[in-house]
Design an enzyme around this catalytic site. Sequence first.
Site, short mmCIF file in Angstrom:
data_model
loop_
_atom_site.label_atom_id
_atom_site.label_comp_id
_atom_site.label_asym_id
_atom_site.label_seq_id
_atom_site.Cartn_x
_atom_site.Cartn_y
_atom_site.Cartn_z
N LEU A 1 9.82 -21.21 -4.84
CA LEU A 1 8.94 -20.26 -4.15
C LEU A 1 7.54 -20.34 -4.75
O LEU A 1 7.38 -20.32 -5.97
CB LEU A 1 9.49 -18.83 -4.32
CG LEU A 1 8.59 -17.70 -3.79
CD1 LEU A 1 8.55 -17.71 -2.26
CD2 LEU A 1 9.10 -16.33 -4.28
N ASP B 1 0.83 -1.21 0.00
CA ASP B 1 0.00 0.00 0.00
C ASP B 1 0.87 1.26 0.00
O ASP B 1 1.98 1.25 0.52
CB ASP B 1 -0.91 -0.02 1.24
CG ASP B 1 -2.03 1.00 1.13
OD1 ASP B 1 -2.38 1.40 0.00
OD2 ASP B 1 -2.56 1.41 2.19
N HIS C 1 2.06 3.33 -8.94
CA HIS C 1 1.84 1.89 -9.15
C HIS C 1 3.02 1.29 -9.93
O HIS C 1 3.53 0.22 -9.60
CB HIS C 1 0.53 1.64 -9.90
CG HIS C 1 -0.68 2.10 -9.15
ND1 HIS C 1 -0.87 1.81 -7.81
CD2 HIS C 1 -1.77 2.82 -9.53
CE1 HIS C 1 -2.02 2.34 -7.41
NE2 HIS C 1 -2.58 2.96 -8.43
C1 IPE Z 1 -5.44 -2.65 0.10
O1 IPE Z 1 -5.12 -1.30 -0.09
C2 IPE Z 1 -5.45 -3.38 -1.20
C3 IPE Z 1 -4.18 -3.47 -1.91
C4 IPE Z 1 -3.01 -3.03 -1.52
C5 IPE Z 1 -4.25 -4.14 -3.16
P1 IPE Z 1 -6.24 -0.17 -0.16
O2 IPE Z 1 -5.53 1.11 -0.35
O3 IPE Z 1 -7.27 -0.52 -1.16
O4 IPE Z 1 -6.91 -0.27 1.30
P2 IPE Z 1 -7.77 0.79 2.09
O5 IPE Z 1 -8.81 1.30 1.14
O6 IPE Z 1 -6.85 1.89 2.52
O7 IPE Z 1 -8.31 0.05 3.27
C1 IPE Z 2 -1.84 0.19 -3.26
O1 IPE Z 2 -1.58 1.56 -3.31
C2 IPE Z 2 -2.12 -0.38 -4.64
C3 IPE Z 2 -3.53 -0.68 -4.87
C4 IPE Z 2 -4.47 -0.64 -3.99
C5 IPE Z 2 -3.87 -1.11 -6.21
P1 IPE Z 2 -2.75 2.64 -3.26
O2 IPE Z 2 -3.17 2.94 -4.65
O3 IPE Z 2 -3.83 2.23 -2.34
O4 IPE Z 2 -1.95 3.88 -2.66
P2 IPE Z 2 -2.50 4.92 -1.59
O5 IPE Z 2 -2.94 4.14 -0.40
O6 IPE Z 2 -3.63 5.65 -2.24
O7 IPE Z 2 -1.32 5.77 -1.32
MG MG Z 3 -4.12 2.48 -0.35
#
Ligand code: IPE
Ligand code: IPE
Ligand code: MG
Length: 244
Positions: free
Chosen positions: A125, A14, A31
Site C-alpha cells: 500500500l 474531518d 484528534h
Molecule cells: C480539512 O478540514 C483539513 C483536514 C481535515 C486536515 P478543515 O476542518 O480544516 O476544513 P474547513 O475549514 O471546514 O473547510
Molecule cells: C479535522 O478535524 C482535523 C484537522 C483539521 C487537523 P477538525 O479539527 O477540523 O474537527 P472539526 O471540523 O472542528 O470538528
Molecule cells: Mg474541520
Amino acid sequence: MSAALPRHVAIIMDGNGRWAERRGLARHAGHKEGIPAVRMCVEECVRRGIKALTLFAFSSENWRRPPAEVSNLMTLFVDALEREVADLHRNGVRMRIIGDRHALSVRLQARVAEAERHTAGNTQLDLQIAMSYGGRWDIVQAARRLAATVGAGALRAADIDEARFGAELALSGVPDPDLFIRTGGERRISNFLLWNLAYTELWFTDTLWPDFDVAAFEAALAHFAGRDRRYGLTAAQQGEAESA
Ligand code: IPE
Ligand code: IPE
Ligand code: MG
C-alpha cells in the site's frame, strides 16, 4: 466477480474537534481519538488490496488555528509516527508525507524522513499523509519547478502538457484517487487535491472522523462500486469501451 474496487482512496478526516466538544472534552482529545480510524483504514486497504491511500491530516490553512491546537497536533503527529511505523512496515505499507514539509518542526521532519526511509521498499500500500498540504500550494510548487526547468533551458514551454505537469505534483507516480471520502458533514474540498480529484467519485458522510468505522468505510466502497464512470463519454460509448 467482485464489485469494482478503487485503486486509490483519498480521505478528508474531518470532525475531530466536534467529536470532542460534544463530549465536553478539549478538541485535542478528538484528534487523538481519530488515530484508531486511521489505523482501521490502512488495515482495510491492505486487507482488500486497495493500492493507495491518501489522508488529509493538516492543511496549509490549519496553521491559522490557535497556536496551542497546532502545537498539540504536531506533537500528536510526532508520537503517532513513532508508535505506528513498525506496524505500517509489518503491513507492507510505504509511507510518505505530501505537503510543504519545510514548514514542519525539525523534529517532525526528522521523524517523517525516518519513517519514509524505513518503509521505502514496501509495495502492499502507498500511504500518503498530507501535512501542511494545500491543493493550490501543490499546483504553485509544480509551476515554479517547471518554470525553473524552462529557465535553465532543459524544457520548452510548448512541451508542458498535462502528464508533464502532473509529474511535478505531490502525487506524481500514484494514480489519481478513484474514491474521495469526507467525514464530518461538510461538502467541500477545503483545498485538498485540486488537480488529482478531477474525475474522482465523491462520497460525504456526517459521521465524525473518530466514529468512522469498518461499516462506514464499506458504505463508501459500496457507493463507489455502484458508480458509472464515464469520463465525458456517453453511457453507450463507455459500455463499448468496457466490453472491448
Ligand atoms: C480539512 O478540514 C483539513 C483536514 C481535515 C486536515 P478543515 O476542518 O480544516 O476544513 P474547513 O475549514 O471546514 O473547510
Ligand atoms: C479535522 O478535524 C482535523 C484537522 C483539521 C487537523 P477538525 O479539527 O477540523 O474537527 P472539526 O471540523 O472542528 O470538528
Ligand atoms: Mg474541520
